[in-house]
Design a protein around this motif. Structure first.
Motif, PDB file in Angstrom:
ATOM      1  N   ALA A  22       0.828  -1.205   0.000  1.00 50.93           N
ATOM      2  CA  ALA A  22       0.000   0.000   0.000  1.00 50.93           C
ATOM      3  C   ALA A  22       0.865   1.259   0.000  1.00 50.93           C
ATOM      4  N   ALA A  23       2.002   1.221   0.713  1.00 47.38           N
ATOM      5  CA  ALA A  23       2.895   2.380   0.770  1.00 47.38           C
ATOM      6  C   ALA A  23       3.496   2.677  -0.600  1.00 47.38           C
ATOM      7  N   VAL A  24       3.767   1.649  -1.387  1.00 49.62           N
ATOM      8  CA  VAL A  24       4.254   1.864  -2.751  1.00 49.62           C
ATOM      9  C   VAL A  24       3.190   2.598  -3.562  1.00 49.62           C
ATOM     10  N   LYS A  25       1.942   2.175  -3.445  1.00 50.27           N
ATOM     11  CA  LYS A  25       0.848   2.814  -4.178  1.00 50.27           C
ATOM     12  C   LYS A  25       0.655   4.265  -3.742  1.00 50.27           C
ATOM     13  N   GLU A  26       0.987   4.550  -2.477  1.00 52.93           N
ATOM     14  CA  GLU A  26       0.859   5.917  -1.970  1.00 52.93           C
ATOM     15  C   GLU A  26       2.106   6.753  -2.234  1.00 52.93           C
ATOM     16  N   SER A  27       3.074   6.174  -2.941  1.00 53.27           N
ATOM     17  CA  SER A  27       4.338   6.848  -3.300  1.00 53.27           C
ATOM     18  C   SER A  27       5.201   7.176  -2.095  1.00 53.27           C
ATOM     19  N   ASP A  28       4.998   6.447  -0.996  1.00 51.01           N
ATOM     20  CA  ASP A  28       5.829   6.629   0.190  1.00 51.01           C
ATOM     21  C   ASP A  28       7.049   5.709   0.197  1.00 51.01           C
ATOM     22  N   LEU A  29       7.121   4.777  -0.737  1.00 52.28           N
ATOM     23  CA  LEU A  29       8.291   3.932  -0.919  1.00 52.28           C
ATOM     24  C   LEU A  29       8.742   4.035  -2.366  1.00 52.28           C
ATOM     25  N   HIS A  30      10.001   3.727  -2.597  1.00 52.00           N
ATOM     26  CA  HIS A  30      10.505   3.712  -3.965  1.00 52.00           C
ATOM     27  C   HIS A  30       9.677   2.747  -4.812  1.00 52.00           C
ATOM     28  N   ALA A  31       9.323   3.168  -6.011  1.00 55.54           N
ATOM     29  CA  ALA A  31       8.424   2.387  -6.857  1.00 55.54           C
ATOM     30  C   ALA A  31       9.011   1.034  -7.239  1.00 55.54           C
ATOM     31  N   ASP A  32      10.341   0.926  -7.292  1.00 59.68           N
ATOM     32  CA  ASP A  32      10.969  -0.328  -7.729  1.00 59.68           C
ATOM     33  C   ASP A  32      11.381  -1.227  -6.559  1.00 59.68           C
ATOM     34  N   ILE A  33      10.893  -0.927  -5.372  1.00 58.49           N
ATOM     35  CA  ILE A  33      11.289  -1.723  -4.213  1.00 58.49           C
ATOM     36  C   ILE A  33      10.740  -3.142  -4.317  1.00 58.49           C
ATOM     37  N   ASP A  34      11.515  -4.109  -3.866  1.00 59.32           N
ATOM     38  CA  ASP A  34      11.058  -5.504  -3.770  1.00 59.32           C
ATOM     39  C   ASP A  34      10.321  -5.630  -2.440  1.00 59.32           C
ATOM     40  N   VAL A  35       8.999  -5.601  -2.503  1.00 50.71           N
ATOM     41  CA  VAL A  35       8.202  -5.554  -1.276  1.00 50.71           C
ATOM     42  C   VAL A  35       8.389  -6.803  -0.431  1.00 50.71           C
ATOM     43  N   ASP A  36       8.417  -7.967  -1.059  1.00 53.55           N
ATOM     44  CA  ASP A  36       8.591  -9.202  -0.288  1.00 53.55           C
ATOM     45  C   ASP A  36       9.928  -9.194   0.457  1.00 53.55           C
ATOM     46  N   ALA A  37      10.989  -8.780  -0.218  1.00 51.76           N
ATOM     47  CA  ALA A  37      12.303  -8.716   0.422  1.00 51.76           C
ATOM     48  C   ALA A  37      12.319  -7.664   1.525  1.00 51.76           C
ATOM     49  N   ALA A  38      11.658  -6.530   1.267  1.00 52.67           N
ATOM     50  CA  ALA A  38      11.624  -5.468   2.276  1.00 52.67           C
ATOM     51  C   ALA A  38      10.860  -5.911   3.510  1.00 52.67           C
ATOM     52  N   ALA A  39       9.732  -6.592   3.315  1.00 51.23           N
ATOM     53  CA  ALA A  39       8.941  -7.075   4.451  1.00 51.23           C
ATOM     54  C   ALA A  39       9.731  -8.084   5.279  1.00 51.23           C
ATOM     55  N   HIS A  40      10.416  -9.004   4.580  1.00 49.35           N
ATOM     56  CA  HIS A  40      11.210 -10.007   5.281  1.00 49.35           C
ATOM     57  C   HIS A  40      12.339  -9.344   6.067  1.00 49.35           C
ATOM     58  N   SER A  41      13.016  -8.379   5.443  1.00 49.19           N
ATOM     59  CA  SER A  41      14.111  -7.688   6.120  1.00 49.19           C
ATOM     60  C   SER A  41      13.605  -6.886   7.314  1.00 49.19           C
ATOM     61  N   LEU A  42      12.431  -6.274   7.165  1.00 43.29           N
ATOM     62  CA  LEU A  42      11.860  -5.494   8.258  1.00 43.29           C
ATOM     63  C   LEU A  42      11.545  -6.381   9.457  1.00 43.29           C
ATOM     64  N   VAL A  43      10.845  -7.481   9.223  1.00 40.33           N
ATOM     65  CA  VAL A  43      10.475  -8.374  10.321  1.00 40.33           C
ATOM     66  C   VAL A  43      11.717  -8.971  10.970  1.00 40.33           C
ATOM     67  N   ALA A  44      12.672  -9.410  10.137  1.00 39.27           N
ATOM     68  CA  ALA A  44      13.898  -9.987  10.679  1.00 39.27           C
ATOM     69  C   ALA A  44      14.663  -8.958  11.515  1.00 39.27           C
ATOM     70  N   SER A  45      14.677  -7.714  11.055  1.00 40.94           N
ATOM     71  CA  SER A  45      15.378  -6.655  11.795  1.00 40.94           C
ATOM     72  C   SER A  45      14.677  -6.341  13.110  1.00 40.94           C
ATOM     73  N   LEU A  46      13.347  -6.291  13.084  1.00 38.67           N
ATOM     74  CA  LEU A  46      12.591  -6.024  14.305  1.00 38.67           C
ATOM     75  C   LEU A  46      12.815  -7.125  15.341  1.00 38.67           C
ATOM     76  N   VAL A  47      12.743  -8.375  14.869  1.00 41.54           N
ATOM     77  CA  VAL A  47      12.955  -9.504  15.777  1.00 41.54           C
ATOM     78  C   VAL A  47      14.386  -9.502  16.299  1.00 41.54           C
ATOM     79  N   GLY A  48      15.337  -9.296  15.403  1.00 43.89           N
ATOM     80  CA  GLY A  48      16.737  -9.288  15.813  1.00 43.89           C
ATOM     81  C   GLY A  48      17.050  -8.187  16.803  1.00 43.89           C
ATOM     82  N   THR A  49      16.479  -7.021  16.594  1.00 43.74           N
ATOM     83  CA  THR A  49      16.686  -5.910  17.518  1.00 43.74           C
ATOM     84  C   THR A  49      16.175  -6.254  18.902  1.00 43.74           C
ATOM     85  N   ARG A  50      14.997  -6.901  18.949  1.00 49.04           N
ATOM     86  CA  ARG A  50      14.434  -7.308  20.235  1.00 49.04           C
ATOM     87  C   ARG A  50      15.277  -8.380  20.907  1.00 49.04           C
TER      88      ARG A  50
END
Length: 215
Positions: free
Chosen positions: A137-165
């Motif tokens: 949804a953020a890509v559609k709202e132009s809040d993320l780069h249009a060419d971002i790999d959403v699946d990779a970004a989501a995985h990296s985000l969750v992994a980073s959040l878990v790792g930080t905790r």
């Protein structure tokens, strides 16, 4: 009615005691007798609500599942942008971590290979689903780069959040978590968000961190 209220209070006390011990000692190193002593209830009271230690762990995971869904639904009702909703949800979970041990216990159970009942999705699967939906949804709202790999970004985000905790839980007091979470988001925003949109979200993260530190 009074009896039902007492039963609910006893169940909540048992879950809270189990969460605290699972967080401090780990699931395997905590016995039902430990939980009984910590909750200051009888074994009969515990067995009335939970037949086995695994049932207690499942109850904690179910609460975590509901908490994350509730936060996500609250963001939907507020009409936030998708990226703001995602950022606010992560700080909402951080707030719950400061209020009690259940989120940390849930994370420890999630990373410990606990078997879950079929009707309860793994928390990381749940997080990935929410993150993926918000980022699309953020890509559609132009809040993320249009060419971002959403699946990779989501995985990296969750992994980073878990790792930080996980790392923070081992090395620092839980009160440092808002600062670490804010630092993570500052890095992610600079990598994912187009320059004209960054200031808004960097400011939001700073505001949310300040609110948590002063709460």
């Amino acid at each position: 009615m009074a009896r039902q209220l007492r039963a609910e209070q006893t169940r909540a006390a048992i879950i809270a005691a189990a969460a605290e011990l699972f967080d401090l000692r780990g699931y395997e190193s905590t016995s039902l007798s430990d939980i009984v002593d910590h909750a200051q209830v009888t074994k009969g009271a515990l067995y009335f609500h939970f037949a086995a230690k695994q049932d207690l762990a499942h109850a904690i995971m179910e609460i975590q599942y509901r908490n994350l869904n509730r936060l996500s639904e609250e963001m939907d009702s507020r009409g936030c942008t998708a990226l703001e909703a995602l950022i606010r949800s992560t700080f909402g979970m951080a707030r719950l971590s400061l209020e009690g041990p259940l989120p940390s216990a849930g994370l420890r159970l999630a990373t410990g290979g606990l078997d879950l009942p079929p009707e309860l999705p793994h928390p990381f699967t749940q997080c990935l689903g929410i993150a993926t939906r918000r980022l699309h949804a953020a890509v559609k709202e132009s809040d993320l780069h249009a060419d971002i790999d959403v699946d990779a970004a989501a995985h990296s985000l969750v992994a980073s959040l878990v790792g930080t905790r996980v790392v923070g839980h081992s090395l620092e007091p839980v009160t440092r978590h808002p600062r670490r979470l804010a630092g993570l988001w500052h890095i992610l925003i600079r990598g994912m968000v187009p320059v004209p949109r960054r200031a808004r979200y960097l400011s939001l993260v700073t505001q949310l961190e300040r609110e948590l530190r002063t709460a």
